[in-house]
Design an enzyme around this catalytic site. Sequence first.
Site, PDB file in Angstrom:
ATOM      1  N   ASP A   9      -2.454  35.925 -17.171  1.00  0.00           N
ATOM      2  CA  ASP A   9      -1.637  34.748 -16.823  1.00  0.00           C
ATOM      3  C   ASP A   9      -2.042  34.469 -15.544  1.00  0.00           C
ATOM      4  OD1 ASP A   9      -0.490  34.610 -19.244  1.00  0.00           O
ATOM      5  OD2 ASP A   9       1.117  36.154 -18.553  1.00  0.00           O
ATOM      6  N   ASP A  56      -2.963  34.303 -27.297  1.00  0.00           N
ATOM      7  CA  ASP A  56      -1.309  34.147 -27.420  1.00  0.00           C
ATOM      8  C   ASP A  56      -1.274  32.814 -27.238  1.00  0.00           C
ATOM      9  OD1 ASP A  56       1.234  34.103 -27.533  1.00  0.00           O
ATOM     10  OD2 ASP A  56       1.566  35.443 -25.622  1.00  0.00           O
ATOM     11  N   LYS A  58       1.285  31.254 -29.236  1.00  0.00           N
ATOM     12  CA  LYS A  58       2.517  31.201 -30.130  1.00  0.00           C
ATOM     13  C   LYS A  58       2.548  29.929 -30.877  1.00  0.00           C
ATOM     14  CE  LYS A  58       4.977  33.826 -26.666  1.00  0.00           C
ATOM     15  NZ  LYS A  58       4.150  34.018 -25.527  1.00  0.00           N
ATOM     16  N   ALA A  60       3.054  27.579 -33.902  1.00  0.00           N
ATOM     17  CA  ALA A  60       4.283  27.321 -34.789  1.00  0.00           C
ATOM     18  C   ALA A  60       3.967  25.920 -35.571  1.00  0.00           C
ATOM     19  CB  ALA A  60       5.433  27.352 -33.973  1.00  0.00           C
ATOM     20  N   GLY A 155       7.333  46.408 -16.462  1.00  0.00           N
ATOM     21  CA  GLY A 155       7.115  45.896 -15.254  1.00  0.00           C
ATOM     22  C   GLY A 155       7.993  44.758 -14.597  1.00  0.00           C
ATOM     23  N   ALA A 156       7.491  43.639 -14.649  1.00  0.00           N
ATOM     24  CA  ALA A 156       8.193  42.515 -14.052  1.00  0.00           C
ATOM     25  C   ALA A 156       9.221  42.177 -14.683  1.00  0.00           C
ATOM     26  CB  ALA A 156       7.213  41.268 -14.009  1.00  0.00           C
ATOM     27  N   GLY A 175       1.498  42.047 -17.539  1.00  0.00           N
ATOM     28  CA  GLY A 175       1.071  41.033 -16.744  1.00  0.00           C
ATOM     29  C   GLY A 175       1.003  41.397 -15.315  1.00  0.00           C
TER      30      GLY A 175
HETATM   31  O1  3DU Z   1       5.949  39.667 -17.416  1.00  0.00           O
HETATM   32  P1  3DU Z   1       4.600  39.489 -17.489  1.00  0.00           P
HETATM   33  O2  3DU Z   1       3.839  39.185 -16.249  1.00  0.00           O
HETATM   34  O3  3DU Z   1       4.095  41.249 -17.815  1.00  0.00           O
HETATM   35  O4  3DU Z   1       3.773  38.774 -18.568  1.00  0.00           O
HETATM   36  C1  3DU Z   1       4.567  39.042 -19.911  1.00  0.00           C
HETATM   37  C2  3DU Z   1       3.604  38.302 -20.941  1.00  0.00           C
HETATM   38  O5  3DU Z   1       3.953  38.558 -22.366  1.00  0.00           O
HETATM   39  C3  3DU Z   1       3.363  36.903 -20.724  1.00  0.00           C
HETATM   40  O6  3DU Z   1       1.976  36.713 -20.860  1.00  0.00           O
HETATM   41  C4  3DU Z   1       4.156  36.264 -21.785  1.00  0.00           C
HETATM   42  O7  3DU Z   1       3.784  35.181 -22.144  1.00  0.00           O
HETATM   43  C5  3DU Z   1       4.296  37.210 -22.917  1.00  0.00           C
HETATM   44  N1  3DU Z   1       5.712  37.273 -23.553  1.00  0.00           N
HETATM   45  C6  3DU Z   1       6.635  37.780 -22.870  1.00  0.00           C
HETATM   46  O8  3DU Z   1       6.650  37.878 -21.548  1.00  0.00           O
HETATM   47  C7  3DU Z   1       7.907  37.748 -23.891  1.00  0.00           C
HETATM   48  C8  3DU Z   1       7.713  37.742 -24.975  1.00  0.00           C
HETATM   49  O9  3DU Z   1       8.709  37.774 -25.975  1.00  0.00           O
HETATM   50  C9  3DU Z   1       6.528  37.357 -25.784  1.00  0.00           C
HETATM   51  C10 3DU Z   1       5.349  37.355 -25.129  1.00  0.00           C
END
Ligand code: 3DU
Length: 199
Positions: A9, A56, A58, A60, A155-156, A175
């Site tokens: 991302d 991804d 998503k 629908a 993580g985040a 991410g």
């Molecule tokens: O929080 P992060 O930076 O680790 O990113 C999480 C990724 O996973 C991000 O691309 C988001 O679209 C995806 N994701 C979720 O965060 C939560 C979900 O339920 C499904 C997908």
Amino acid sequence: MNPVIVALDISLLKALDLVKMLREKVAGFKIGWELIFEGGISIVSEISRYGNVIVDLKVADVPHIANRVINKVIEKGACCAIVHGFLYPSLPRGENIYVLAKMTAPTLYDEVWERIIENVGEIRGFVLPGNQPEFISRARKILGCKYRIISPGIGAQGGQPGNALRAGADFEIVGRYVVENPDRVAEWTGLRPACFNTP
Ligand code: 3DU
């Protein structure tokens, strides 16, 4: 190879640097709307040169449209694509399709996710929340090793590296935690997918 899928991302230039750096160290990469808007659909082929790519969007929509969209990204080299599970029972089916069945944040999925996973039919696997390992354990008990489980929220979003894998996930989707510091992939050293070796 660590059982991690890196969510790209980020900007195109940064993504290309990161995939070159991590290609031998992670199981694959997840690409979303942002990178496809910036790089065009050919970015799927470009990133696929460095590892497995999960697209991804998503998706629908009614199954015949959803399948057409998914086929476009598979033709470009993606291993697989994610669709929204709330389409159940009118889901697109196929060996390239991951179904999002419960999210990392509270949603209406919380009330119906078990129904979605119990009778889904022929798909590749499920996206389930890695920041809630108790649900991963529950899902793995229901599913056995018939489907893959991939899990964001590490993580985040509060999940601890490895906890979803230990609960039964095959891959953790990460991410920001890895993008901010790619050396953190070392935190997955020695961990293994519960059932499948490829995303
Ligand atoms: O929080 P992060 O930076 O680790 O990113 C999480 C990724 O996973 C991000 O691309 C988001 O679209 C995806 N994701 C979720 O965060 C939560 C979900 O339920 C499904 C997908």
